[in-house]
Design a protein around this motif. Sequence first.
Motif, PDB file in Angstrom:
ATOM      1  N   MET A   1      37.875  65.844   0.225  1.00  0.00           N
ATOM      2  CA  MET A   1      37.856  66.259  -1.149  1.00  0.00           C
ATOM      3  C   MET A   1      38.745  67.495  -1.275  1.00  0.00           C
ATOM      4  SD  MET A   1      34.589  67.417  -3.474  1.00  0.00           S
ATOM      5  CE  MET A   1      33.952  68.635  -2.359  1.00  0.00           C
ATOM      6  N   LYS A   2      39.556  67.521  -2.318  1.00  0.00           N
ATOM      7  CA  LYS A   2      40.426  68.666  -2.567  1.00  0.00           C
ATOM      8  C   LYS A   2      39.838  69.514  -3.679  1.00  0.00           C
ATOM      9  CE  LYS A   2      44.868  67.304  -0.968  1.00  0.00           C
ATOM     10  NZ  LYS A   2      46.261  67.586  -1.183  1.00  0.00           N
ATOM     11  N   LEU A   3      39.909  70.816  -3.487  1.00  0.00           N
ATOM     12  CA  LEU A   3      39.430  71.766  -4.482  1.00  0.00           C
ATOM     13  C   LEU A   3      40.563  72.687  -4.892  1.00  0.00           C
ATOM     14  CD1 LEU A   3      36.060  72.979  -2.910  1.00  0.00           C
ATOM     15  CD2 LEU A   3      36.360  71.325  -4.741  1.00  0.00           C
ATOM     16  N   ASN A   4      40.568  73.035  -6.155  1.00  0.00           N
ATOM     17  CA  ASN A   4      41.492  74.038  -6.668  1.00  0.00           C
ATOM     18  C   ASN A   4      40.639  75.258  -6.991  1.00  0.00           C
ATOM     19  OD1 ASN A   4      43.670  75.367  -7.722  1.00  0.00           O
ATOM     20  ND2 ASN A   4      43.774  74.150  -9.591  1.00  0.00           N
ATOM     21  N   LEU A   5      40.782  76.324  -6.221  1.00  0.00           N
ATOM     22  CA  LEU A   5      40.043  77.551  -6.470  1.00  0.00           C
ATOM     23  C   LEU A   5      40.798  78.322  -7.546  1.00  0.00           C
ATOM     24  CD1 LEU A   5      39.150  78.638  -2.824  1.00  0.00           C
ATOM     25  CD2 LEU A   5      37.956  77.056  -4.334  1.00  0.00           C
ATOM     26  N   LEU A   6      40.149  78.517  -8.680  1.00  0.00           N
ATOM     27  CA  LEU A   6      40.817  79.067  -9.854  1.00  0.00           C
ATOM     28  C   LEU A   6      40.770  80.586  -9.923  1.00  0.00           C
ATOM     29  CD1 LEU A   6      39.400  76.486 -12.390  1.00  0.00           C
ATOM     30  CD2 LEU A   6      41.649  76.470 -11.318  1.00  0.00           C
ATOM     31  N   SER A   7      39.584  81.159  -9.763  1.00  0.00           N
ATOM     32  CA  SER A   7      39.449  82.612  -9.889  1.00  0.00           C
ATOM     33  C   SER A   7      38.123  83.045  -9.290  1.00  0.00           C
ATOM     34  CB  SER A   7      39.513  83.036 -11.355  1.00  0.00           C
ATOM     35  OG  SER A   7      38.428  82.496 -12.072  1.00  0.00           O
ATOM     36  N   CYS A   8      38.001  84.346  -9.128  1.00  0.00           N
ATOM     37  CA  CYS A   8      36.751  84.933  -8.650  1.00  0.00           C
ATOM     38  C   CYS A   8      36.264  85.888  -9.737  1.00  0.00           C
ATOM     39  CB  CYS A   8      36.968  85.677  -7.343  1.00  0.00           C
ATOM     40  SG  CYS A   8      35.448  86.421  -6.703  1.00  0.00           S
ATOM     41  N   ASP A   9      35.086  85.601 -10.290  1.00  0.00           N
ATOM     42  CA  ASP A   9      34.550  86.390 -11.391  1.00  0.00           C
ATOM     43  C   ASP A   9      33.572  87.468 -10.947  1.00  0.00           C
ATOM     44  OD1 ASP A   9      36.016  84.908 -13.212  1.00  0.00           O
ATOM     45  OD2 ASP A   9      34.408  83.453 -13.505  1.00  0.00           O
ATOM     46  N   ALA A  10      33.448  87.683  -9.664  1.00  0.00           N
ATOM     47  CA  ALA A  10      32.514  88.696  -9.164  1.00  0.00           C
ATOM     48  C   ALA A  10      32.977  90.080  -9.592  1.00  0.00           C
ATOM     49  CB  ALA A  10      32.422  88.626  -7.648  1.00  0.00           C
ATOM     50  N   GLN A  11      32.020  90.922  -9.926  1.00  0.00           N
ATOM     51  CA  GLN A  11      32.349  92.276 -10.351  1.00  0.00           C
ATOM     52  C   GLN A  11      32.985  93.072  -9.210  1.00  0.00           C
ATOM     53  OE1 GLN A  11      28.981  94.485 -11.803  1.00  0.00           O
ATOM     54  NE2 GLN A  11      30.222  95.278 -13.478  1.00  0.00           N
ATOM     55  N   ARG A  12      32.443  92.898  -8.012  1.00  0.00           N
ATOM     56  CA  ARG A  12      32.985  93.536  -6.807  1.00  0.00           C
ATOM     57  C   ARG A  12      33.148  92.462  -5.739  1.00  0.00           C
ATOM     58  NH1 ARG A  12      29.830  98.866  -5.269  1.00  0.00           N
ATOM     59  NH2 ARG A  12      31.251 100.286  -6.287  1.00  0.00           N
ATOM     60  N   PRO A  13      34.268  91.735  -5.749  1.00  0.00           N
ATOM     61  CA  PRO A  13      34.427  90.642  -4.783  1.00  0.00           C
ATOM     62  C   PRO A  13      34.479  91.143  -3.339  1.00  0.00           C
ATOM     63  CG  PRO A  13      36.435  90.959  -6.056  1.00  0.00           C
ATOM     64  CD  PRO A  13      35.413  91.893  -6.626  1.00  0.00           C
ATOM     65  N   ASP A  14      33.780  90.452  -2.470  1.00  0.00           N
ATOM     66  CA  ASP A  14      33.739  90.781  -1.049  1.00  0.00           C
ATOM     67  C   ASP A  14      34.826  89.961  -0.350  1.00  0.00           C
ATOM     68  OD1 ASP A  14      33.173  91.239   1.599  1.00  0.00           O
ATOM     69  OD2 ASP A  14      31.040  90.754   1.440  1.00  0.00           O
ATOM     70  N   LYS A  15      35.952  90.608  -0.070  1.00  0.00           N
ATOM     71  CA  LYS A  15      37.094  89.895   0.504  1.00  0.00           C
ATOM     72  C   LYS A  15      36.752  89.226   1.825  1.00  0.00           C
ATOM     73  CE  LYS A  15      41.220  91.653   0.252  1.00  0.00           C
ATOM     74  NZ  LYS A  15      42.403  92.530   0.288  1.00  0.00           N
ATOM     75  N   ARG A  16      35.983  89.912   2.661  1.00  0.00           N
ATOM     76  CA  ARG A  16      35.645  89.345   3.967  1.00  0.00           C
ATOM     77  C   ARG A  16      34.753  88.115   3.820  1.00  0.00           C
ATOM     78  NH1 ARG A  16      33.002  93.491   7.473  1.00  0.00           N
ATOM     79  NH2 ARG A  16      31.114  92.768   6.478  1.00  0.00           N
ATOM     80  N   ALA A  17      33.791  88.164   2.920  1.00  0.00           N
ATOM     81  CA  ALA A  17      32.903  87.022   2.705  1.00  0.00           C
ATOM     82  C   ALA A  17      33.669  85.830   2.138  1.00  0.00           C
ATOM     83  CB  ALA A  17      31.759  87.401   1.773  1.00  0.00           C
ATOM     84  N   ILE A  18      34.599  86.089   1.234  1.00  0.00           N
ATOM     85  CA  ILE A  18      35.406  85.005   0.656  1.00  0.00           C
ATOM     86  C   ILE A  18      36.285  84.379   1.730  1.00  0.00           C
ATOM     87  CG2 ILE A  18      37.221  84.449  -1.001  1.00  0.00           C
ATOM     88  CD1 ILE A  18      36.018  86.676  -2.806  1.00  0.00           C
TER      89      ILE A  18
END
Length: 73
Positions: A1-18
């Motif tokens: 399955m292919k996914l298109n990741l559009l955006s991250c709406d988190a207030q404080r995105p955790d770069k390492r977790a992503i």
Amino acid sequence: MKLNLLSCDAQRPDKRAIANCITEISNVSGALANEFTDILLEGDSIDIEVSDKNSGSALRALRKLDIDYEIIA
């Protein structure tokens, strides 16, 4: 399955977790996952491929990180 990741709406995105999430769900290297994370947080979308057996947990993990996505195929 292919996914298109559009955006991250988190207030404080955790770069390492992503980056770890991208590495786990799409079988890419850590360096490439970090690059994908930077691209995503800058506002551009990225395409990744997820194995069908991991699709449910992958989608759940993306929602937990407040990442908007669309299923391509």
